[in-house]
Design a protein around this motif. Structure first.
Motif, short mmCIF file in Angstrom:
data_model
loop_
_atom_site.label_atom_id
_atom_site.label_comp_id
_atom_site.label_asym_id
_atom_site.label_seq_id
_atom_site.Cartn_x
_atom_site.Cartn_y
_atom_site.Cartn_z
N LEU A 1 0.72 -1.40 0.11
CA LEU A 1 -0.31 0.13 -0.05
C LEU A 1 0.80 1.22 -0.06
O LEU A 1 0.53 2.36 -0.65
N ARG A 2 1.86 1.23 0.86
CA ARG A 2 2.59 2.50 0.76
C ARG A 2 3.69 2.69 -0.38
O ARG A 2 3.66 3.95 -0.92
N GLU A 3 3.98 1.44 -1.06
CA GLU A 3 4.44 1.81 -2.31
C GLU A 3 3.82 2.31 -3.57
O GLU A 3 4.15 3.00 -4.08
N GLN B 1 3.06 5.89 -2.94
CA GLN B 1 4.36 6.70 -3.33
C GLN B 1 4.55 6.78 -4.98
O GLN B 1 5.03 7.63 -5.26
N HIS B 2 4.54 5.65 -5.41
CA HIS B 2 4.61 5.49 -6.96
C HIS B 2 3.60 6.40 -7.40
O HIS B 2 3.76 6.44 -8.92
N THR B 3 2.41 6.35 -7.15
CA THR B 3 1.27 7.00 -8.11
C THR B 3 1.24 8.47 -7.35
O THR B 3 0.47 9.33 -7.93
N ASN B 4 1.93 8.88 -6.47
CA ASN B 4 1.73 10.03 -5.97
C ASN B 4 0.27 10.46 -5.44
O ASN B 4 -0.32 11.70 -5.49
N ASP C 1 -4.07 0.43 -9.71
CA ASP C 1 -4.13 -1.06 -10.22
C ASP C 1 -2.70 -1.51 -10.65
O ASP C 1 -2.47 -2.62 -10.42
N GLN C 2 -2.17 -0.62 -11.69
CA GLN C 2 -0.90 -1.17 -12.08
C GLN C 2 -0.08 -1.19 -11.06
O GLN C 2 0.80 -2.15 -11.21
N GLU C 3 0.23 -0.29 -10.18
CA GLU C 3 1.02 -0.27 -9.16
C GLU C 3 0.99 -1.21 -8.19
O GLU C 3 1.87 -2.04 -7.67
#
Length: 94
Positions: free
Chosen positions: A43-45, A48-51, A76-78
């Motif tokens: 969830l954290r990643e 972070q990756h989607t801002n 979904d992708q991340e």
């Protein structure tokens, strides 16, 4: 010392946010068979990756399961990419 109205509202908001994160972790445990610590990391990643704020990601995950609403495409992708990074899955007990 009693809490004032603002402090009480902030405490309630913090507790509600924690509950939402725990529910989303539970979804990931059930759907992707992740360990609890890995569920939070995923969830954290994703956040972070989607801002996208963590609480928004967790709410989307919960809506995805409860109301069968599609996840936003970047989430979904991340989510798929992040859960691939965490191969530590729960094993079923026999």
């Amino acid at each position: 010392m009693p809490l004032n109205g603002c402090e009480n509202a902030q405490l309630r908001q913090t507790i509600d946010a924690h509950d939402t994160v725990d529910q989303a972790i539970g979804v990931l445990l059930a759907v992707h068979r992740l360990e609890p610590a890995a569920g939070f990391d995923v969830l954290r990643e994703v956040s972070q990756h989607t801002n996208i704020k963590l609480h928004t990601v967790t709410e989307a995950v919960i809506e995805w399961v409860l109301r069968e609403e599609p996840l936003p495409s970047p989430v979904d992708q991340e989510l798929q990419a992040a859960q691939q990074q965490h191969p530590h899955t729960c094993t079923s007990r026999q």
